[in-house]
Design a protein around this motif. Structure first.
Motif, PDB file in Angstrom:
ATOM      1  N   LYS A 129      -8.294  -3.332   0.413  1.00  0.00           N
ATOM      2  CA  LYS A 129      -8.184  -2.245  -0.557  1.00  0.00           C
ATOM      3  C   LYS A 129      -9.487  -1.459  -0.721  1.00  0.00           C
ATOM      4  CE  LYS A 129      -4.472  -4.358  -3.269  1.00  0.00           C
ATOM      5  NZ  LYS A 129      -4.031  -4.818  -4.603  1.00  0.00           N
ATOM      6  N   LYS A 130     -10.568  -1.948  -0.117  1.00  0.00           N
ATOM      7  CA  LYS A 130     -11.860  -1.266  -0.223  1.00  0.00           C
ATOM      8  C   LYS A 130     -12.343  -0.730   1.126  1.00  0.00           C
ATOM      9  CE  LYS A 130     -12.455  -2.213  -4.619  1.00  0.00           C
ATOM     10  NZ  LYS A 130     -12.528  -1.167  -5.652  1.00  0.00           N
ATOM     11  N   ALA A 194      -5.069  -5.359   6.561  1.00  0.00           N
ATOM     12  CA  ALA A 194      -4.063  -4.756   5.673  1.00  0.00           C
ATOM     13  C   ALA A 194      -2.780  -4.443   6.417  1.00  0.00           C
ATOM     14  CB  ALA A 194      -4.637  -3.473   5.061  1.00  0.00           C
ATOM     15  N   ARG A 272     -12.173   7.203  -0.161  1.00  0.00           N
ATOM     16  CA  ARG A 272     -11.330   6.797  -1.297  1.00  0.00           C
ATOM     17  C   ARG A 272      -9.961   7.480  -1.226  1.00  0.00           C
ATOM     18  NH1 ARG A 272     -12.629   4.596  -6.198  1.00  0.00           N
ATOM     19  NH2 ARG A 272     -14.864   4.891  -5.796  1.00  0.00           N
ATOM     20  N   GLN A 275      -7.874   5.753   1.301  1.00  0.00           N
ATOM     21  CA  GLN A 275      -7.438   4.439   0.829  1.00  0.00           C
ATOM     22  C   GLN A 275      -6.184   4.543  -0.034  1.00  0.00           C
ATOM     23  OE1 GLN A 275      -9.665   1.424   1.526  1.00  0.00           O
ATOM     24  NE2 GLN A 275      -7.529   0.815   1.427  1.00  0.00           N
ATOM     25  N   HIS A 276      -6.098   5.600  -0.835  1.00  0.00           N
ATOM     26  CA  HIS A 276      -4.978   5.751  -1.773  1.00  0.00           C
ATOM     27  C   HIS A 276      -3.794   6.509  -1.172  1.00  0.00           C
ATOM     28  CE1 HIS A 276      -7.046   3.964  -5.177  1.00  0.00           C
ATOM     29  NE2 HIS A 276      -8.099   4.719  -4.932  1.00  0.00           N
ATOM     30  N   GLU A 330      -7.690  -0.961  10.771  1.00  0.00           N
ATOM     31  CA  GLU A 330      -6.432  -1.482  10.234  1.00  0.00           C
ATOM     32  C   GLU A 330      -5.505  -2.017  11.322  1.00  0.00           C
ATOM     33  OE1 GLU A 330      -5.295   0.602   6.025  1.00  0.00           O
ATOM     34  OE2 GLU A 330      -4.669   1.631   7.851  1.00  0.00           O
TER      35      GLU A 330
END
Length: 397
Positions: A129-130, A194, A272, A275-276, A330
């Motif tokens: 998540k980071k 992930a 960021r 990531q979202h 990933e």
């Protein structure tokens, strides 16, 4: 090892690495003429040889070092790169001829691989998540070092001579070596990513034959082509727009660095966002917006509006490489990250060799402003291809 501590240490390392490189490279033509006795008629030829020799050797060696990293350890390869790079910079400070400088740069290409190994280490330590914010911060650090380096290198060259810059760069890389030896631990190879990774060994094929990896490597090479299309003509174009303005060298350097300032600020924000909202989406948005701004750069006839467009390009360009890095991280497991980021670095070196040649031809036969047109259309073309290939790549993987 705590991922926050790892991020802090590697970020500092990246700043040292990037600033050491950029405080020397822009001034190599000056080093050839002032310190190594190359005449004005030959300096451009020697500059081309000196610059390209490193890219050529590192493009060959990067996949080899990456494969060794997966078998021998990524930390070990980062330690190797730091130590050998420190030696190469020291040798650069004692060379006495352009041929010796060329051999030094070839040895530097042989020694390279620090950036991809530090990326590989960070992608393993970072929590899923980071991942985006970690890679964004490291990309911002790389860009920040690229800004600090030329400014610091110019001051050193002015007051102490360029040989001192080489010795200081050697000291900075040796400090990186010491930090990696005593403060960074070898990352584990059993971290769960992930997304289900693509393991080349399980499929019995090379990494290049895996669509999602191949597409990211090609995109990275093309983006690097765009960077090196523009960079060699940037200061000349700025000087053309500035006319008879006072402090022309300072003004050119300042406008040139505006893109870097913007990138250093926004790279973590792009991380960021990815990531979202997904790294494919952040990559496409960054490519589209950077492409539009690159085309706009060809339009201004005044320096101030061009400077604003240069800053705008930096705002959006900073979202491309962190997204590529995150997508590769990933979709690969810890046992193949060394090879993947080695291939990524190699692809970027190929782009770095190709870009200046294409840019020089465009500027010579069509005019400098058309370089920005071509750069923008390449970025827009990549964004369209990414959108079309995303589903195919994921399904094939």
């Amino acid at each position: 090892m705590n991922w926050k501590v790892c991020l802090a240490i590697l970020t500092c390392n990246v700043v040292f690495m990037s600033s050491s490189y950029t405080m020397l490279v822009p001034f190599l033509p000056m080093y050839l003429t002032n310190e190594l006795g190359v005449d004005a008629a030959s300096v451009n030829i020697w500059s081309g040889i000196v610059f390209s020799s490193t890219f050529f050797v590192s493009a060959i060696m990067a996949p080899i070092w990456g494969k060794m990293a997966d078998h021998r350890g990524k930390r070990l390869m980062a330690i190797r790169a730091s130590f050998l790079l420190s030696i190469s910079y020291f040798l650069g400070g004692i060379v006495t001829s352009p041929l010796q400088l060329t051999f030094m740069r070839m040895f530097q290409g042989f020694s390279s691989g620090l950036w991809p190994m530090e990326l590989a280490i960070m992608t393993i330590y970072a929590p899923p998540k980071k991942l985006g914010i970690c890679l964004g911060i490291m990309q911002g650090a790389l860009t920040a070092g690229g800004i600090i380096g030329p400014l610091f290198g110019g001051v050193l060259a002015e007051f102490f001579g360029m040989r001192m810059s080489f010795f200081l760069a050697a000291a900075a890389l040796f400090l990186n070596f010491v930090v990696l030896v005593f403060f960074i631990k070898e990352p584990p190879t059993d971290n769960a990513p992930a997304v289900k990774p693509v393991a080349a060994e399980e499929k019995g094929v090379s990494l290049w034959k895996i669509p999602i990896i191949r597409h990211m490597l090609i995109c990275s090479a093309l983006v690097q082509v765009v960077i090196l299309l523009v960079q060699p003509i940037m200061t000349t174009y700025i000087s053309h727009l500035a006319g008879q303005m006072d402090n022309l060298i300072f003004i050119s350097g300042l406008v040139f660095s505006l893109g870097g300032f913007a990138s250093a600020i926004t790279a973590p924000l792009w991380g960021r966002f990815g990531q979202h909202h997904g790294f494919f989406k952040s990559m496409r948005y960054a490519l589209i917006l950077a492409g539009i701004c690159s085309i706009i750069q060809s339009l201004p006839t005044e320096l101030y509006t061009f400077a604003a467009s240069q800053f705008a390009v930096g705002l959006f360009f900073s979202g491309i490489f962190p997204s590529i890095n995150a997508i590769l991280a990933e979709h690969t497991d810890a046992k193949t990250k060394g090879r993947v980021f080695g291939l990524l670095f190699s692809a970027q070196q190929v782009g770095a060799m190709t870009g200046p040649i294409i840019g020089g031809l465009i500027a010579t036969f069509l005019g400098m402003k058309y370089v920005f047109f071509v750069a923008g259309f390449i970025l827009l073309g990549i964004s369209r291809t990414i959108r079309r290939k995303k589903r195919q790549s994921l399904e094939a993987a």
